[in-house]
Motif scaffolding. Sequence first.
Motif, PDB file in Angstrom:
ATOM      1  N   SER A 179      24.077  97.596  19.882  1.00 46.64           N
ATOM      2  CA  SER A 179      23.740  97.208  21.247  1.00 46.64           C
ATOM      3  C   SER A 179      22.309  96.673  21.259  1.00 46.64           C
ATOM      4  O   SER A 179      21.413  97.308  20.691  1.00 46.64           O
ATOM      5  CB  SER A 179      23.869  98.396  22.197  1.00 46.64           C
ATOM      6  N   PRO A 180      22.047  95.525  21.849  1.00 47.54           N
ATOM      7  CA  PRO A 180      23.025  94.662  22.492  1.00 47.54           C
ATOM      8  C   PRO A 180      23.866  93.887  21.477  1.00 47.54           C
ATOM      9  O   PRO A 180      23.419  93.633  20.358  1.00 47.54           O
ATOM     10  CB  PRO A 180      22.152  93.692  23.307  1.00 47.54           C
ATOM     11  N   GLU A 181      25.065  93.519  21.883  1.00 42.28           N
ATOM     12  CA  GLU A 181      25.927  92.743  21.011  1.00 42.28           C
ATOM     13  C   GLU A 181      25.548  91.266  21.061  1.00 42.28           C
ATOM     14  O   GLU A 181      24.941  90.787  22.021  1.00 42.28           O
ATOM     15  CB  GLU A 181      27.387  92.898  21.439  1.00 42.28           C
ATOM     16  N   PHE A 182      25.931  90.533  19.996  1.00 50.78           N
ATOM     17  CA  PHE A 182      25.778  89.085  20.019  1.00 50.78           C
ATOM     18  C   PHE A 182      26.879  88.466  19.174  1.00 50.78           C
ATOM     19  O   PHE A 182      27.523  89.148  18.372  1.00 50.78           O
ATOM     20  CB  PHE A 182      24.393  88.636  19.531  1.00 50.78           C
ATOM     21  N   SER A 183      27.131  87.196  19.376  1.00 53.87           N
ATOM     22  CA  SER A 183      28.164  86.487  18.634  1.00 53.87           C
ATOM     23  C   SER A 183      27.615  85.168  18.132  1.00 53.87           C
ATOM     24  O   SER A 183      26.613  84.656  18.635  1.00 53.87           O
ATOM     25  CB  SER A 183      29.403  86.255  19.508  1.00 53.87           C
ATOM     26  N   ASN A 184      28.283  84.616  17.122  1.00 53.71           N
ATOM     27  CA  ASN A 184      27.835  83.367  16.512  1.00 53.71           C
ATOM     28  C   ASN A 184      28.977  82.349  16.470  1.00 53.71           C
ATOM     29  O   ASN A 184      30.143  82.716  16.297  1.00 53.71           O
ATOM     30  CB  ASN A 184      27.348  83.610  15.081  1.00 53.71           C
ATOM     31  N   PRO A 185      28.646  81.071  16.603  1.00 53.78           N
ATOM     32  CA  PRO A 185      29.690  80.044  16.515  1.00 53.78           C
ATOM     33  C   PRO A 185      30.212  79.896  15.090  1.00 53.78           C
ATOM     34  O   PRO A 185      29.477  80.087  14.121  1.00 53.78           O
ATOM     35  CB  PRO A 185      28.969  78.765  16.971  1.00 53.78           C
ATOM     36  N   VAL A 186      31.484  79.562  14.975  1.00 56.82           N
ATOM     37  CA  VAL A 186      32.113  79.292  13.682  1.00 56.82           C
ATOM     38  C   VAL A 186      31.876  77.831  13.327  1.00 56.82           C
ATOM     39  O   VAL A 186      32.123  76.930  14.145  1.00 56.82           O
ATOM     40  CB  VAL A 186      33.616  79.607  13.724  1.00 56.82           C
ATOM     41  N   ALA A 187      31.387  77.584  12.117  1.00 61.23           N
ATOM     42  CA  ALA A 187      31.036  76.227  11.696  1.00 61.23           C
ATOM     43  C   ALA A 187      32.162  75.524  10.952  1.00 61.23           C
ATOM     44  O   ALA A 187      32.184  74.297  10.873  1.00 61.23           O
ATOM     45  CB  ALA A 187      29.803  76.273  10.800  1.00 61.23           C
ATOM     46  N   GLY A 188      33.097  76.280  10.376  1.00 61.32           N
ATOM     47  CA  GLY A 188      34.165  75.697   9.571  1.00 61.32           C
ATOM     48  C   GLY A 188      34.743  76.765   8.661  1.00 61.32           C
ATOM     49  O   GLY A 188      34.678  77.965   8.972  1.00 61.32           O
ATOM     50  N   THR A 189      35.298  76.358   7.519  1.00 61.57           N
ATOM     51  CA  THR A 189      35.909  77.303   6.589  1.00 61.57           C
ATOM     52  C   THR A 189      35.318  77.132   5.191  1.00 61.57           C
ATOM     53  O   THR A 189      34.705  76.110   4.886  1.00 61.57           O
ATOM     54  CB  THR A 189      37.430  77.104   6.505  1.00 61.57           C
ATOM     55  N   SER A 190      35.525  78.137   4.358  1.00 66.72           N
ATOM     56  CA  SER A 190      35.051  78.086   2.972  1.00 66.72           C
ATOM     57  C   SER A 190      36.092  78.703   2.058  1.00 66.72           C
ATOM     58  O   SER A 190      36.749  79.687   2.417  1.00 66.72           O
ATOM     59  CB  SER A 190      33.727  78.846   2.825  1.00 66.72           C
ATOM     60  N   ALA A 191      36.224  78.125   0.867  1.00 62.99           N
ATOM     61  CA  ALA A 191      37.058  78.716  -0.173  1.00 62.99           C
ATOM     62  C   ALA A 191      36.346  79.922  -0.771  1.00 62.99           C
ATOM     63  O   ALA A 191      35.173  80.173  -0.499  1.00 62.99           O
ATOM     64  CB  ALA A 191      37.367  77.680  -1.254  1.00 62.99           C
TER      65      ALA A 191
END
Length: 412
Positions: free
Chosen positions: A278-290
């Motif tokens: 606390s406090p919580e936070f989130s992050n944007p997804v940029a793409g994928t990885s192998a």
Amino acid sequence: MALGVALAMVSVVSVGAAQAVAAPAPSPVKDAVTRAVEPADEVPGGFSSWKDLLATQEKLVKAADRVTAAVKTQDAAGFAGIIAAPENRELRVYWKGDTPERISDLVGRLRRDVPVSILPAAYSARELESEMNRLVRASGDAITSIAPNADGSGLTISSAGHGPNRSKVADSAVPVTVEAGVTPAPASRWDDTAPWLGGAAWRNAGTGRACSTGFAVTAGGASWMLSAAHCGTIGQTAVDPTGQVIGPIAHANTSRDVMLIRAGTAGRVYNNNPGTISPEFSNPVAGTSASYVGMWLCTSGASSGTICLCQVKMINVTVYLADSVLHNLVLLENSTRRNAAGQGDSGGPVETPEPSSTTRQYAVGVISLIDTSAQVPCTGYVINGRICSWRLYYSPWSNATTAFPGIAITTG
């Protein structure tokens, strides 16, 4: 290549109804704050910052992707494996015999940007796969896991007991390393709202089992949430810990341990670490990885929180459960021997930060199993009443694309 694992299951990593725990008090407003995801521990390899290590790793992974693509489309009988070694600032490609000219030419081009070594291997991936499958058939339940060494030197086998039956593998055609006492087993936050994010808690309304959301995806023009298939079956309903309906489980592939929940989703993942829930936070997804042996990754299960300093040790692991077989899993270990994941984290994100700011995340896979013989104190939202481990197995992004053709990650 496919690996065989015969597992003695001890417990389910998703928390069942009998282990239900009270959810933390919900935040009055859904937090959309973005913050950096970087461990406070010393950076491996003498890098001055985690951003520098991640930038080097990203270059190595992109080079490894090009080699992997070439191996799939060209004659690669001698290919043995790849190790990304960001601590040593190099990519290692292992090959048995003469390297094909087209592979040598590709490596020459890659060396303009990153150090790439082609190193000799005693055995090819195909040879190790063949011997691995033979040993699994001959060993009965003596083996809990088996995997090829990424350098092509032989196989590594584990046994649940501390007195492994070496006679079962004594006639192996390749060198075998036996590790005793390894027992893999299937592995919020807690009051998310639509659009649903990755790394949040969800429960199976029919069974009470608790798991974690993975990544938002799209397929067939619709929005979905990716999670672990062992958390439920098609037709059951996913709800958050307060009872709010997320959506129905509409598609599941048990052999890859991935499922799709029909829900309105957004391309972000919760990423607050165990020490600061606390406090919580989130992050944007940029793409994928192998996934490649040697990569440094983070997990972000709903119960444990975000944990970094985890390194890929094996890829292409097949797990034999009592009622199913899981294919193409990845073995991940916390280098500090602290918690990597535990019960309630199943289906949660496995990710790697984008190096320029570490505030954007690449989706690498979803948490599947933990090794209950590597138990450590739990961390995060739920510390007591759970089993946690410094060693886990995850289902890589390639399992989702294999199970659900046409699936695409939702970016934030």
